[in-house]
Design a protein around this motif. Structure first.
Motif, PDB file in Angstrom:
ATOM      1  N   ARG A  70       3.010  17.655  19.722  1.00 47.47           N
ATOM      2  CA  ARG A  70       4.181  17.095  20.393  1.00 47.47           C
ATOM      3  C   ARG A  70       3.944  15.614  20.611  1.00 47.47           C
ATOM      4  NH1 ARG A  70       8.106  20.355  21.215  1.00 47.47           N
ATOM      5  NH2 ARG A  70       7.683  22.535  21.612  1.00 47.47           N
ATOM      6  N   GLY A  86       6.029  12.824  22.415  1.00 51.79           N
ATOM      7  CA  GLY A  86       7.226  12.670  23.231  1.00 51.79           C
ATOM      8  C   GLY A  86       7.930  14.012  23.277  1.00 51.79           C
ATOM      9  N   SER A  87       9.181  14.035  22.912  1.00 43.58           N
ATOM     10  CA  SER A  87       9.930  15.291  22.886  1.00 43.58           C
ATOM     11  C   SER A  87      10.088  15.829  21.472  1.00 43.58           C
ATOM     12  CB  SER A  87      11.304  15.084  23.519  1.00 43.58           C
ATOM     13  OG  SER A  87      12.027  14.137  22.759  1.00 43.58           O
ATOM     14  N   ARG A  88       9.382  15.229  20.522  1.00 41.62           N
ATOM     15  CA  ARG A  88       9.504  15.630  19.119  1.00 41.62           C
ATOM     16  C   ARG A  88       8.287  16.417  18.663  1.00 41.62           C
ATOM     17  NH1 ARG A  88      12.206  10.527  16.022  1.00 41.62           N
ATOM     18  NH2 ARG A  88      14.021  10.403  17.379  1.00 41.62           N
ATOM     19  N   LEU A  89       8.514  17.257  17.689  1.00 39.73           N
ATOM     20  CA  LEU A  89       7.451  18.052  17.095  1.00 39.73           C
ATOM     21  C   LEU A  89       6.923  17.303  15.882  1.00 39.73           C
ATOM     22  CD1 LEU A  89       5.950  20.767  17.103  1.00 39.73           C
ATOM     23  CD2 LEU A  89       7.764  21.656  15.643  1.00 39.73           C
TER      24      LEU A  89
END
Length: 187
Positions: A46, A48-51
């Protein structure tokens, strides 16, 4: 695209091939993508909020730390105790030559993992969903054993110019005298 030679059988194969399919069902997306990442010795991260995906191959250092900030202090661990490590890893894969049945490669010892004695303390790596090559399974097993046996970890606060570092990035510590014991490459 990288080819790897097959010394035992001649010829070559693609380095990290995923032979399988994902059936999108009611499962969590991470649970469905994790086997795909594992077949290349990679990891899902992860940022931030991204994969994100960190491949299992070596990544050159993107930052060199020559100073650390006093506020965060410095936590440095030279070696994890052997009792905290699995003693070995064993990868399983799907063998086309054995009527597509699951098969295993021999266990590989983890550095500083107290040695191999029987099957107790062996960490399993399940590659049966996407891996159909013993050579690829052995490569993934070797990378995982090296990760588990990593001998240095560091926790510190870096200057603002390190802001580009994200999970999975590789950095080099190059601190002045008095701190040289922590110098090296870290992920």
């Amino acid at each position: 695209d990288e080819s790897v030679s097959l010394h035992y059988a001649g010829g070559s194969e693609s380095r990290d091939t995923a032979n399988g399919f994902i059936l999108w069902s009611g499962k969590e997306i991470m649970d469905q993508l994790q086997p795909l990442a594992a077949v290349g010795a990679g990891r899902l991260l992860r940022v931030g909020s991204r994969l994100g995906y960190a491949a299992g191959d070596w990544r050159a250092s993107t930052y060199t730390a020559t100073d650390i900030l006093d506020e965060g202090g410095l936590e440095f661990e030279v070696m994890r105790p052997g009792r905290d490590l699995p003693r070995g890893v064993r990868a399983s894969y799907t063998a086309p030559a054995r009527d597509w049945e699951p098969s295993e490669v021999p266990a590989l010892a983890v550095p500083n993992g107290l040695g191999l004695l029987g099957d107790e303390g062996i960490k399993g790596i399940d590659l049966t969903q996407f891996c159909t090559s013993a050579t690829q399974a052995m490569r993934v097993q070797k990378i995982e054993a090296a990760r588990l046996g990593a001998q240095k970890s560091i926790r510190c606060m870096l200057p603002p110019d390190s802001v580009d570092l994200v999970a999975g990035a590789t950095m080099t510590m190059n601190l002045p005298s008095g701190w040289t014991r922590v110098n090296g490459t870290y992920e």
